[in-house]
Design an enzyme around this catalytic site. Structure first.
Site, PDB file in Angstrom:
ATOM      1  N   SER A   1     -57.611  39.292  54.409  1.00  0.00           N
ATOM      2  CA  SER A   1     -57.726  39.033  55.843  1.00  0.00           C
ATOM      3  C   SER A   1     -56.411  39.318  56.566  1.00  0.00           C
ATOM      4  CB  SER A   1     -58.107  37.570  56.047  1.00  0.00           C
ATOM      5  OG  SER A   1     -57.285  36.767  55.229  1.00  0.00           O
TER       6      SER A   1
ATOM      7  N   THR B   1     -56.629  34.433  58.835  1.00  0.00           N
ATOM      8  CA  THR B   1     -55.345  34.869  59.383  1.00  0.00           C
ATOM      9  C   THR B   1     -54.245  33.920  58.948  1.00  0.00           C
ATOM     10  OG1 THR B   1     -56.304  35.827  61.352  1.00  0.00           O
ATOM     11  CG2 THR B   1     -54.074  34.972  61.580  1.00  0.00           C
TER      12      THR B   1
ATOM     13  N   THR C   1     -52.671  39.459  60.894  1.00  0.00           N
ATOM     14  CA  THR C   1     -54.084  39.465  60.508  1.00  0.00           C
ATOM     15  C   THR C   1     -54.658  40.881  60.471  1.00  0.00           C
ATOM     16  OG1 THR C   1     -56.230  38.465  61.060  1.00  0.00           O
ATOM     17  CG2 THR C   1     -54.972  39.331  62.893  1.00  0.00           C
TER      18      THR C   1
ATOM     19  N   VAL D   1     -59.498  43.559  69.305  1.00  0.00           N
ATOM     20  CA  VAL D   1     -58.293  42.784  68.987  1.00  0.00           C
ATOM     21  C   VAL D   1     -58.603  41.318  69.289  1.00  0.00           C
ATOM     22  CG1 VAL D   1     -55.892  42.348  69.632  1.00  0.00           C
ATOM     23  CG2 VAL D   1     -56.719  44.701  69.469  1.00  0.00           C
ATOM     24  N   GLY D   2     -58.201  40.444  68.395  1.00  0.00           N
ATOM     25  CA  GLY D   2     -58.462  39.009  68.594  1.00  0.00           C
ATOM     26  C   GLY D   2     -57.284  38.295  69.217  1.00  0.00           C
ATOM     27  N   ASP D   3     -57.198  37.014  68.933  1.00  0.00           N
ATOM     28  CA  ASP D   3     -56.147  36.182  69.522  1.00  0.00           C
ATOM     29  C   ASP D   3     -54.790  36.353  68.844  1.00  0.00           C
ATOM     30  OD1 ASP D   3     -57.267  35.110  67.161  1.00  0.00           O
ATOM     31  OD2 ASP D   3     -56.378  33.160  67.572  1.00  0.00           O
TER      32      ASP D   3
ATOM     33  N   THR E   1     -56.011  30.080  64.010  1.00  0.00           N
ATOM     34  CA  THR E   1     -56.823  30.948  63.171  1.00  0.00           C
ATOM     35  C   THR E   1     -58.283  30.662  63.508  1.00  0.00           C
ATOM     36  OG1 THR E   1     -57.430  31.510  60.890  1.00  0.00           O
ATOM     37  CG2 THR E   1     -56.713  29.262  61.274  1.00  0.00           C
TER      38      THR E   1
ATOM     39  N   VAL F   1     -62.143  32.204  65.114  1.00  0.00           N
ATOM     40  CA  VAL F   1     -62.742  33.195  66.014  1.00  0.00           C
ATOM     41  C   VAL F   1     -61.823  33.390  67.228  1.00  0.00           C
ATOM     42  CG1 VAL F   1     -64.756  33.790  67.391  1.00  0.00           C
ATOM     43  CG2 VAL F   1     -65.040  32.518  65.243  1.00  0.00           C
ATOM     44  N   GLY F   2     -61.165  34.533  67.239  1.00  0.00           N
ATOM     45  CA  GLY F   2     -60.110  34.771  68.219  1.00  0.00           C
ATOM     46  C   GLY F   2     -60.586  34.735  69.651  1.00  0.00           C
TER      47      GLY F   2
END
Ligand code: ASP
Length: 335
Positions: A89, A193, A211, A222-224, A244, A246-247
Site C-alpha cells: 500500500s 498508508t 502511499t 489522488v487521495g488525502d 489513513t 478513505v482519503g
C-alpha cells in the site's frame, strides 16, 4: 509595535480559545487510558500507522539517536515502508490503479510550516524524499504527475518500475473478478498508508505520509495523503496529526488540520482525533452507512508527547515509540 486592530483581533482570538478550551476540558472515557502520560512531558515520541509503523519507528528512533531531527526521523522512517515490496500500500510494490499503473503520493512537513508534497509519481520509489526536496529546494509546496517524476529525476532519484510481479498478479485477479456493474464508489479494502509523526527531544515536531493510494483507483486519482491539511498537518506550537483510510472522506473535512486545531484549542490529542472522526462521520454519513468496510483513522501527538489514535471502525492499529518502548497497539474506534 502591535496595532489596535491586531490587538483587538488577538484578544478576541484568545477569548474564543479560552472558551473552547474550557468547554473541552478532558473528561471523556477515551482519555482515561491516556491520563497517566499527560502528567509529564515525554520525548521523544514516534507514532506511525499500521504494522509497517513498527519498522518505521525503529528507524526513526535510530535516526534520532544518531542526532537527526524529527524531520529526518519521519523521512527515513517511512522510507522503510516505501522500500519494502511486501508493504503493498506504499512505495515500491504498491497495488496499482484500475489500468495497472502504480502511482505514489507523499508529503512531509516540519515544525516551521515548511511543507513539500508530490502526487501521481510513477517512476520513483521514494516520493517522501522527493517531497522533502520540493520543500527544501523549491519555492513550491506541491508538484504532481509528469512534473514530479521529472523533478525527481533532476534531483538524482533513479527511475524505477514500481509494479512488482506480486502486485501485477493481484491486479490481474481483481480484473478477472471485476464485473461490468462495479462502480467506483465503493472504496477498496486496501488502506494501509503510512503516516508517521515524530516529536524529538528538543520539542521539534514533524510528520510524513506516503502511499500508493487506494488499490484499483481511477487512473489519476489522488487521495488525502499528499494534501497538507488533509493527510498531514504540523504546527510547531501545537503538535501534528496524520491520517489513513478513505482519503476522500478526509479531504472533505480537512481532517489532519482539524485535529491540530482542536489540540490548539486545548484538547488532548485523543479527544481531538475523536472529535475529528465525529466530523468525518457526519460529513460522510451517506457513504459510511452503505459500506461496512469504510475506514478512516487518525494519529496525533502534541508537544508534551501525549498522543491520540482512533479509527472510525474497529481494526485500526498503530505503532508507538514512547518511554523507550516500541509497541504495536489496537486503537479505539468511534462506531
Ligand atoms: N488515505 C489513502 C488514500 O486515500 C489510502 C490509505 O490510507 O491507504 O489514498
Amino acid at each position: 509595535m502591535i496595532g489596535r486592530r491586531e490587538f483587538l483581533r488577538n484578544s478576541l482570538l484568545a477569548g474564543v480559545g479560552a472558551i473552547i478550551a474550557k468547554k473541552f476540558k478532558p473528561l471523556w472515557p477515551s482519555e482515561v487510558a491516556f491520563a497517566k502520560s499527560s502528567k509529564q512531558v515525554s520525548r521523544p515520541v514516534l507514532i506511525s500507522t499500521w504494522r509497517q509503523g513498527i519498522a518505521a519507528n525503529e528507524m526513526g528512533f535510530k535516526v534520532l539517536s544518531e542526532g537527526g531531527t524529527a524531520l529526518d526521523a519521519v523521512e527515513l522512517g517511512v522510507r522503510t515502508a516505501e522500500d519494502d515490496p511486501k508493504v503493498m500500500s506504499v512505495g515500491y510494490g504498491g497495488l496499482p490503479d484500475e489500468c495497472g499503473h502504480v502511482s505514489l503520493d507523499a508529503c512531509i512537513m516540519d515544525w516551521n510550516f515548511n511543507a513539500g508534497a508530490v502526487a501521481f509519481v510513477q517512476k520513483c520509489k521514494n516520493p517522501v524524499s522527493v517531497a522533502r526536496k520540493v520543500m527544501e529546494l523549491t519555492k513550491h509546496v506541491f508538484i504532481v504527475g509528469e512534473g514530479a517524476d521529472r523533478f525527481a529525476k533532476l534531483m538524482g532519484f533513479p527511475e524505477v518500475d514500481l509494479l512488482t510481479d506480486e502486485a501485477r498478479k493481484r491486479w490481474l485477479e481483481w480484473k478477472r473478478k471485476a464485473s461490468p456493474n462495479d462502480n467506483w464508489l465503493s472504496p477498496e479494502e486496501n488502506h494501509d498508508t503510512i503516516a508517521m509523526l515524530a516529536l524529538d527531544k528538543e520539542g521539534r515536531v514533524a510528520g510524513a505520509v506516503t502511499t500508493s493510494g487506494l488499490a484499483w483507483k481511477i487512473h489519476g486519482r489522488v487521495g488525502d495523503s499528499p494534501i497538507i491539511g488533509a493527510g498531514l498537518y504540523v504546527d510547531g506550537e501545537v503538535g501534528a496529526a496524520g491520517s489513513t483510510g478513505v482519503g476522500e472522506a478526509v479531504i472533505r473535512t480537512c481532517g489532519s488540520f482539524l485535529v491540530v486545531e482542536y489540540m490548539r484549542n486545548g484538547m488532548h490529542p485523543q479527544k481531538a482525533v475523536e472529535e475529528t472522526l465525529k466530523r468525518v462521520l457526519k460529513v460522510n454519513k451517506k457513504w459510511i452507512d452503505k459500506d461496512p468496510n469504510f475506514q478512516v483513522a487518525f494519529i496525533a501527538v502534541n508537544l508534551k508527547g501525549e498522543i491520540g489514535a482512533m479509527g472510525l471502525r474497529k481494526g485500526f492499529q498503530y505503532a508507538l515509540y514512547k518511554d523507550g518502548k516500541n509497541q504495536f497497539l489496537d486503537a479505539p474506534n468511534l462506531i
